[in-house]
Design a protein around this motif. Sequence first.
Motif, PDB file in Angstrom:
ATOM      1  N   PRO A  20      37.130  35.652  33.460  1.00 38.43           N
ATOM      2  CA  PRO A  20      36.050  36.519  33.938  1.00 38.43           C
ATOM      3  C   PRO A  20      34.702  35.842  33.714  1.00 38.43           C
ATOM      4  O   PRO A  20      34.434  35.302  32.637  1.00 38.43           O
ATOM      5  N   GLY A  21      33.889  35.813  34.742  1.00 33.44           N
ATOM      6  CA  GLY A  21      32.563  35.216  34.637  1.00 33.44           C
ATOM      7  C   GLY A  21      32.541  33.703  34.719  1.00 33.44           C
ATOM      8  O   GLY A  21      31.466  33.100  34.743  1.00 33.44           O
ATOM      9  N   TYR A  55      28.387  34.317  42.928  1.00 29.74           N
ATOM     10  CA  TYR A  55      29.086  35.434  42.284  1.00 29.74           C
ATOM     11  C   TYR A  55      28.121  36.233  41.400  1.00 29.74           C
ATOM     12  O   TYR A  55      28.133  37.474  41.393  1.00 29.74           O
ATOM     13  N   LYS A  56      27.302  35.486  40.640  1.00 27.45           N
ATOM     14  CA  LYS A  56      26.413  36.124  39.670  1.00 27.45           C
ATOM     15  C   LYS A  56      25.421  37.052  40.377  1.00 27.45           C
ATOM     16  O   LYS A  56      25.181  38.189  39.943  1.00 27.45           O
ATOM     17  N   TYR A  97      36.330  38.693  38.520  1.00 31.17           N
ATOM     18  CA  TYR A  97      35.111  38.094  37.950  1.00 31.17           C
ATOM     19  C   TYR A  97      34.555  38.983  36.835  1.00 31.17           C
ATOM     20  O   TYR A  97      34.035  38.516  35.835  1.00 31.17           O
ATOM     21  N   ARG A  98      34.695  40.297  37.040  1.00 25.13           N
ATOM     22  CA  ARG A  98      34.183  41.253  36.045  1.00 25.13           C
ATOM     23  C   ARG A  98      35.216  41.581  34.974  1.00 25.13           C
ATOM     24  O   ARG A  98      34.975  42.415  34.099  1.00 25.13           O
ATOM     25  N   ILE A 125      33.431  30.842  37.025  1.00 24.86           N
ATOM     26  CA  ILE A 125      33.780  30.341  38.361  1.00 24.86           C
ATOM     27  C   ILE A 125      33.222  28.920  38.481  1.00 24.86           C
ATOM     28  O   ILE A 125      32.052  28.701  38.191  1.00 24.86           O
ATOM     29  N   ILE A 144      38.616  30.012  39.646  1.00 27.72           N
ATOM     30  CA  ILE A 144      38.225  30.956  38.594  1.00 27.72           C
ATOM     31  C   ILE A 144      39.055  30.644  37.353  1.00 27.72           C
ATOM     32  O   ILE A 144      40.274  30.485  37.428  1.00 27.72           O
ATOM     33  N   ALA A 163      28.970  29.633  41.667  1.00 28.71           N
ATOM     34  CA  ALA A 163      28.834  30.459  40.456  1.00 28.71           C
ATOM     35  C   ALA A 163      27.619  31.369  40.558  1.00 28.71           C
ATOM     36  O   ALA A 163      27.683  32.565  40.211  1.00 28.71           O
ATOM     37  N   ASP A 206      36.348  40.039  45.199  1.00 24.79           N
ATOM     38  CA  ASP A 206      36.377  38.891  44.277  1.00 24.79           C
ATOM     39  C   ASP A 206      35.729  39.241  42.933  1.00 24.79           C
ATOM     40  O   ASP A 206      35.973  38.567  41.926  1.00 24.79           O
ATOM     41  N   LEU A 207      34.891  40.276  42.959  1.00 24.05           N
ATOM     42  CA  LEU A 207      34.192  40.642  41.717  1.00 24.05           C
ATOM     43  C   LEU A 207      35.108  41.352  40.720  1.00 24.05           C
ATOM     44  O   LEU A 207      34.793  41.432  39.534  1.00 24.05           O
ATOM     45  N   ASP A 248      27.243  40.107  41.438  1.00 22.93           N
ATOM     46  CA  ASP A 248      27.600  40.916  40.266  1.00 22.93           C
ATOM     47  C   ASP A 248      26.400  41.708  39.770  1.00 22.93           C
ATOM     48  O   ASP A 248      26.520  42.881  39.392  1.00 22.93           O
TER      49      ASP A 248
END
Lengths: 338, 338
Positions: free
Chosen positions: A9-10, A323-324, A45-46, A12, A6, A320, A41-42, A327
């Motif tokens: 944020p956003g 995760y998206k 990421y967020r 990955i 990572i 990626a 993990d979010l 999210d």
Amino acid sequence: MRATVIHAPGDIRVEDAPEPKIVNPTDAIIRTVATCVCGSDLWPYRGLEPVGDPHPMGHEYVGIVEEVGSEVSNVKPGQFVVGSFATSDNTCANCRKGWQSSCLNREFMSTCQAEYVRIPNAHGTLVATDEHPSDELVPSLLAVSDVMGTGWYAALAAEVKPGSTAVVVGDGAVGLCGVIAAKELGAERIIAMSRHESRQKLALEFGATDIVSERGEDGIARIKDLTGGIGADSVLECVGTSQSMSQALHSARPGGNVGFVGVPHEVAVDGQELFFSQVGLRGGPAPVRRYLPDLIDRVLSGHINPGKVFDLTLPLEQVAEGYKAMDERRAIKTLLTP
Amino acid sequence: MRATVIHAPGDIRVEDAPEPKIVNPTDAIIRTVATCVCGSDLWPYRGLEPVGDPHPMGHEYVGIVEEVGSEVSNVKPGQFVVGSFATSDNTCANCRKGWQSSCLNREFMSTCQAEYVRIPNAHGTLVATDEHPSDELVPSLLAVSDVMGTGWYAALAAEVKPGSTAVVVGDGAVGLCGVIAAKELGAERIIAMSRHESRQKLALEFGATDIVSERGEDGIARIKDLTGGIGADSVLECVGTSQSMSQALHSARPGGNVGFVGVPHEVAVDGQELFFSQVGLRGGPAPVRRYLPDLIDRVLSGHINPGKVFDLTLPLEQVAEGYKAMDERRAIKTLLTP
């Protein structure tokens, strides 16, 4: 090898990284068979948790042992193993009492979304299956290493007993596994709080008897309606926000219990409110190691199928998108195959 | 009759007041044999809680039944009775599960430092002894109606079990009764946290095996020293301040339990700290009614003697001195005889 990093944020990515090596004699190196993306993990990421310098990600894993350190005798190269996001020596004072996730030598896993992973405390963390499991069982064994173990802990912390009434707050993978756990532990009525049709469906398949889609005051009122006006015996809090904790505490009856397993973010519990509620509260990272033999058996015998929480499977290279999709709530949980 | 009224912080008086009358058919009127001053009475006395308009005080009592309402058949005039600070109908959904202090018809007692008292929900609150007890047993039976019942609940909420290690935070009457409870429930090691010699002595007499006089970080370090480095199985929090709650939470091991019975004043528990501690937490007003038959038996058989917490006995007329002595910590607890 290929490994997830990572950057912000956003952001990955899968990158080339050196293969891990044995550092301590209690380490093992595994070749990852399956790994996944966790709800927790979010948070980075967020951007809800600081990312800091670019770093690897992932704490859930099943794999094949490649190499073990000189002090690891419980597993050997070639075996299929399941572990836990929290490693433990399984011999310290806390481990001996069954609280391996508070092992005095605990190290949290954080590099598992990769082709190879170093497992510290492998001697007290990994459990091998007798044979290599079939491909269909891999998702459920992967779930056991974290979300199923965590749902199990939530149900135990909430003291679910045969005949009891349980409420599950949160319809993510952990909440859904909490439904499985409540059912296995004998709850007679299992109320899943969920507003998403696909998750409601899975909750019902896992054993939920009622769905409540309302939240806040309305949600509490619905729970009271369903529980003779006083609230549930057991509530599994599987989110970790101030709202979900409040929902959980107000859904339990006096003398009832809340097990909370969503890592709390900006949650403060008012002492006087907790006092007058008479609700028991226990949370924490699940001592998955304690449950591994039992949960692996339940999976291998086909008795539980928590792997169904993985509704998206992607090659590691597409992490990626994994995760998206989570999210954006297009996926409950993403399984990754290196 | 004569009754206690608080007018302002520090201003407690005994005044003439009308005798109470039956209001509801579930009421009883008792003639007070003994009543007392509670640690929680000191909150308004010290100005730490608003006093508001002048009002009666007191919620602990034993007495002789004078009169009962038409729906009270469990006790009759002339009997010696023990009750609870929280009245209960003993039939509602919460009562049936043993949580009488959350009775749906609960009324908290608040007028007991007086010659006569109206007991609401008398039918589900009062327990009569077979015979009038001897004078020596009255203080212990009075203790059962609140501080001993509360110490008992603290030990149960902290899940004291045979062989366990218990820490008692707070050396007031409740904490000292918590020592008795921990001992009765089989704790092998009972660590009383106390800085006052007379209270230390009573704690040891009640069954404490160790005294820790340090507080804060030093106190936590001492507890860890005494518990194999990990903390105690059970901690009884018997104060209700932010400091005492923190002391309690940090004195319990992962997987251990804190029972908190000091009414919390400006206490907020950090969710993430509680999470990673893995400590179970339950508090509340004790469901004394559940324990009354058992605790009365233990007193009448001479097995426990919680009445020793009363180290000052005064006639009701001297209630002001009773509060003052406790406020200045010259007395642990003041018994009042009308």
